[in-house]
Scaffold this active site. Structure first.
Site, mmCIF file in Angstrom:
data_model
loop_
_atom_site.group_PDB
_atom_site.id
_atom_site.type_symbol
_atom_site.label_atom_id
_atom_site.label_comp_id
_atom_site.label_asym_id
_atom_site.label_seq_id
_atom_site.Cartn_x
_atom_site.Cartn_y
_atom_site.Cartn_z
ATOM 1 N N HIS A 1 -7.030 -4.604 10.713
ATOM 2 C CA HIS A 1 -6.855 -4.301 9.279
ATOM 3 C C HIS A 1 -5.544 -4.887 8.769
ATOM 4 C CE1 HIS A 1 -4.750 -0.238 10.237
ATOM 5 N NE2 HIS A 1 -3.889 -0.875 9.472
ATOM 6 N N ASN B 1 -7.237 -2.739 14.813
ATOM 7 C CA ASN B 1 -8.618 -3.130 14.519
ATOM 8 C C ASN B 1 -8.699 -4.337 13.576
ATOM 9 O OD1 ASN B 1 -7.795 -1.974 12.123
ATOM 10 N ND2 ASN B 1 -9.232 -0.251 12.182
ATOM 11 N N ASP C 1 0.818 -1.221 0.000
ATOM 12 C CA ASP C 1 0.000 0.000 0.000
ATOM 13 C C ASP C 1 0.847 1.263 0.000
ATOM 14 O OD1 ASP C 1 0.998 -0.415 2.534
ATOM 15 O OD2 ASP C 1 -0.940 -0.643 3.508
ATOM 16 N N GLU D 1 -9.624 -1.652 5.841
ATOM 17 C CA GLU D 1 -10.233 -1.385 7.141
ATOM 18 C C GLU D 1 -11.447 -2.289 7.364
ATOM 19 O OE1 GLU D 1 -8.729 0.395 9.217
ATOM 20 O OE2 GLU D 1 -8.018 2.318 8.429
HETATM 21 C C1 GLP Z 1 -0.430 0.584 8.559
HETATM 22 C C2 GLP Z 1 -0.093 -0.280 7.356
HETATM 23 C C3 GLP Z 1 -0.278 -1.760 7.666
HETATM 24 C C4 GLP Z 1 0.424 -2.100 8.960
HETATM 25 C C5 GLP Z 1 -0.163 -1.303 10.093
HETATM 26 C C6 GLP Z 1 0.459 -1.607 11.433
HETATM 27 O O1 GLP Z 1 -1.766 0.851 8.667
HETATM 28 N N1 GLP Z 1 -0.866 0.063 6.219
HETATM 29 O O2 GLP Z 1 0.234 -2.517 6.582
HETATM 30 O O3 GLP Z 1 0.301 -3.488 9.222
HETATM 31 O O4 GLP Z 1 0.044 0.078 9.805
HETATM 32 O O5 GLP Z 1 1.689 -0.939 11.576
HETATM 33 P P1 GLP Z 1 2.678 -1.156 12.755
HETATM 34 O O6 GLP Z 1 3.466 -2.380 12.434
HETATM 35 O O7 GLP Z 1 3.552 0.078 12.750
HETATM 36 O O8 GLP Z 1 1.905 -1.297 14.008
#
Ligand code: GLP
Length: 242
Positions: free
Chosen positions: A140, A138, A70, A145
């Protein structure tokens, strides 16, 4: 009913090493490989460990292809909050992957609809051997989402307030956090042959609980992975509440 395998690592470092080892072993086996990559703080340690292993072994990456999950809409690659920038810093700058084999959605593309359609088509053409995933509190995955259609392909998404708040820790102010992103869809992610899901830290305990509950619902995006035959969940003890 649970088909996924869980590797119960102890520390964050152990979790990162477990993931790096699985990917490294697969890369050693086959030179022509397609790797799906994730951003966020969770995979940072894995990128460090993997780059180190690759460089120590002098592995030839000339036929490696990568696809990132993404990107924020509106941030170009020079923006230090973009996922382009993150990947360059944490992984690509340390390795010799042909630039033309690195694929990340362009969040500043003039025609975002064309951008997401072309991305999906390229994934269909090349395929993804291993896809790495982190998870949001959440549930995702990528930027899909809660409520995202299980049939979704690469698409433009609206971020939830919770995600904007979580990700604001990387920005100067919450107002700087983009409200939209482009992301592989849930169906896109399911096309990968193997999926490695990393869950780390006590703030993600709830997300792990949501996943291992086994309930499959669009309210919990990660739960779609219960319909995949080859999922490896790697957790650290904090994520398991131990
Ligand atoms: C973002 C990314 C996800 C990732 C999430 C959690 O929303 N789009 O791909 O898994 O953050 O990130 P973190 O590993 O920093 O908690």
């Amino acid at each position: 009913m649970t088909k996924f395998k869980e590797i119960k690592a102890n520390t964050y470092e152990d979790m990162s090493n477990e993931a790096a080892t699985i990917i490294f072993d697969a890369l050693k086996e086959s030179k022509q490989f397609s790797l799906g990559l994730a951003t966020g703080s969770t995979p940072e340690g894995m990128y460090d460990a993997l780059a180190k292993k690759i460089n120590e072994a002098n592995l030839d990456l000339s036929e490696l292809t990568t696809f990132n999950l993404d990107e924020y809409v509106g941030l170009d690659e020079s923006n230090d909050q973009s996922y382009h920038y993150f990947m360059e810093q944490h992984f690509f700058s340390k390795l010799d992957i042909p630039q033309e084999n690195i694929h990340i959605l362009d969040g500043v593309a003039e025609d975002l609809q064309k951008e997401v359609e072309d991305y999906e088509a390229l994934i269909d053409e090349v395929g993804i051997d291993i896809q790495v995933l982190g998870i949001g509190r959440n549930g995702h995955i990528a930027f899909n989402e809660p409520g995202t259609d299980f049939n979704s392909l690469t698409h433009k998404v609206q971020l939830t307030d919770e995600t904007i708040e979580d990700n604001s820790r990387f920005f100067e102010s919450i107002d700087d956090v983009p409200t939209e992103a482009v992301s592989m869809g849930l169906q896109t992610i399911m096309k990968a042959k193997t999926i490695i899901l990393l869950i780390s830290g006590d703030n993600k305990k709830n997300a792990r609980d949501l996943f291992i509950s086994g309930e499959v619902t669009e309210d919990i995006p990660v739960s779609i992975l219960h319909n995949h035959d080859n999922v490896i969940l790697i957790t650290d003890s904090a994520a398991r509440g131990e």
